[in-house]
Design a protein around this motif. Structure first.
Motif, PDB file in Angstrom:
ATOM      1  N   SER A  51       0.834  -1.216   0.000  1.00  0.00           N
ATOM      2  CA  SER A  51       0.000   0.000   0.000  1.00  0.00           C
ATOM      3  C   SER A  51       0.864   1.259   0.000  1.00  0.00           C
ATOM      4  N   TRP A  53       0.604   3.486   2.135  1.00  0.00           N
ATOM      5  CA  TRP A  53       0.975   3.602   3.550  1.00  0.00           C
ATOM      6  C   TRP A  53       2.294   2.891   3.805  1.00  0.00           C
ATOM      7  N   PHE A 147      -5.056   0.007  16.684  1.00  0.00           N
ATOM      8  CA  PHE A 147      -5.999  -0.281  15.598  1.00  0.00           C
ATOM      9  C   PHE A 147      -7.439  -0.422  16.091  1.00  0.00           C
ATOM     10  N   PHE A 213      -5.524  -5.568   1.877  1.00  0.00           N
ATOM     11  CA  PHE A 213      -4.982  -4.209   1.969  1.00  0.00           C
ATOM     12  C   PHE A 213      -4.554  -3.669   0.607  1.00  0.00           C
ATOM     13  N   CYS A 289      -3.971   6.562  10.089  1.00  0.00           N
ATOM     14  CA  CYS A 289      -3.039   5.562  10.627  1.00  0.00           C
ATOM     15  C   CYS A 289      -1.677   6.099  10.205  1.00  0.00           C
TER      16      CYS A 289
HETATM   17  O1  AHR Z   1      -0.548  -2.088   9.444  1.00  0.00           O
HETATM   18  C1  AHR Z   1      -0.959  -0.904   8.873  1.00  0.00           C
HETATM   19  C2  AHR Z   1      -1.779  -1.173   7.661  1.00  0.00           C
HETATM   20  O2  AHR Z   1      -1.022  -1.939   6.745  1.00  0.00           O
HETATM   21  C3  AHR Z   1      -2.236   0.032   6.905  1.00  0.00           C
HETATM   22  O3  AHR Z   1      -3.522   0.434   7.204  1.00  0.00           O
HETATM   23  C4  AHR Z   1      -2.238  -0.487   5.520  1.00  0.00           C
HETATM   24  O4  AHR Z   1      -2.373   0.475   4.517  1.00  0.00           O
HETATM   25  C5  AHR Z   1      -1.006  -1.274   5.510  1.00  0.00           C
HETATM   26  O5  AHR Z   1      -0.762  -1.990   4.409  1.00  0.00           O
END
Ligand code: AHR
Length: 336
Positions: A51, A53, A147, A213, A289
């Motif tokens: 991702s 992120w 989380f 994800f 996050c």
């Molecule tokens: O662990 C965090 C998560 O893992 C995030 O929300 C996501 O985007 C990533 O791949």
């Protein structure tokens, strides 16, 4: 390369100096080695690059643990496989690194490898996702997100929105796209939604599917769901990639994603792209996050180098953004 703290203590004792432990605390090996310019060697096992992120998280680690800052970072991308992470950590142990840092794919399955790290006397920091081990002293500290709290904030926001829209008693049909099963990001966000559903008899879980994800997987599962039903009120995605994929599929199918007169899409991460979708109204709520964990890791390592005690659990402050209050300035200020 590894800081041989106990070796210094032994040498001091062999030299016949009194109070070996006190000397050890005052003149640790780290200090003397730093003087001759040795970098701190950190082995980092990153779960993957699934991702935006994750990419931001890797960049944050690389820039905080840079050569300029006095580190040698050995970076390993596990390509989303736990086995690769275990292999990488074992290699770090063989390389005798000073610290091991890892972002675990899932919560379980780490006992043996962490025992190996402990036997080799290498401190371990867990970042991003948490782990479940028989003995929590197998790792030094956890730095990451709460989380479950993120999920609870999303559920509370949805409850408030529906109440303001006069829909508190209406049937609410929910699609849930989960992240990597067994990861603490998935476990916490899923638990929050499931509790929300159990507390609202009119909230119905129509489908719960795994989206890994990723945008591609979420697009695929949402496409399949849309072949079965288009009667959807809420899509709860466990990260921005999934939200984008689900929106792609819904918009292609002619559905409108909008909190007021369409499908309410909820997401996590709050990346720049996710926030742009939020400002456009296509993502109704984006719970932050924070992937910028590198500086926290560097600070913790520096404390350990100075022999200071560190926090066992460090949860990073996070916020949320919704389509009603987000501004372009907030998006522009986003570093990832
Ligand atoms: O662990 C965090 C998560 O893992 C995030 O929300 C996501 O985007 C990533 O791949």
């Amino acid at each position: 390369m590894k800081r041989v703290f106990t070796l210094v203590c032994c040498l001091v004792l062999l030299a016949g100096l009194p109070g070996g432990c006190a000397v050890q605390a005052e003149v640790p090996a780290v200090e003397s080695e730093k003087k001759i310019g040795n970098p701190i060697v950190v082995g980092f096992s990153q779960v993957g690059a699934e991702s935006e992120w994750r990419v931001a998280n890797s960049e944050s680690m690389k820039s905080a643990l840079s050569e300029q800052n006095g580190y040698e970072l050995i970076f390993d991308d596990a390509r989303n496989e736990q086995e690769n992470q275990i292999r990488a950590i074992r290699t770090f142990i063989q390389q005798d690194v000073d610290y091991i840092v890892f972002s675990p794919r899932v919560e379980t399955g780490w006992n043996s490898i962490l025992q190996e790290a402990r036997d080799a006397n290498i401190p371990v920091l867990v970042i991003d996702r948490d782990i479940e081990v028989v003995d929590r002293s197998l790792y030094t500290a956890y730095i990451g997100s709460d989380f479950r709290k993120e999920g609870d904030r999303a559920v509370a926001w949805l409850e408030k929105l529906l109440s303001e829209q006069g829909k508190s008693e209406d049937d609410i049909r929910i699609i849930h796209i989960q992240g990597t099963l067994g990861s603490s990001a998935q476990i916490g966000r899923t638990a929050a939604l499931e509790e929300g559903i159990s507390q609202h008899t009119n909230w119905q879980l129509i489908k719960q599917e795994q989206g890994d994800f990723t945008r591609a997987k979420a697009y695929e599962v949402m496409g399949t769901i849309l072949q079965e039903t288009r009667d959807i009120d809420v899509v709860y995605c466990e990260n921005d990639g999934e939200a984008l994929g689900a929106i792609d599929a819904m918009e292609e199918a002619g559905l409108k994603c909008n909190a007021d007169d369409g499908v309410i899409v909820i997401s996590f991460d709050a990346t720049r792209l996710g926030l742009t979708y939020c400002k456009e109204g296509r993502i109704a709520l984006n719970v932050e996050c924070n992937p910028l964990q590198g500086p926290y890791v560097a600070e913790m390592i520096q404390k350990m180098e100075r022999g200071e005690t560190v926090e066992r659990e460090k949860y990073i402050d996070e916020t949320l953004f919704d389509c009603y209050s987000i501004t372009q300035k907030m998006i522009d200020e986003r570093g990832y």
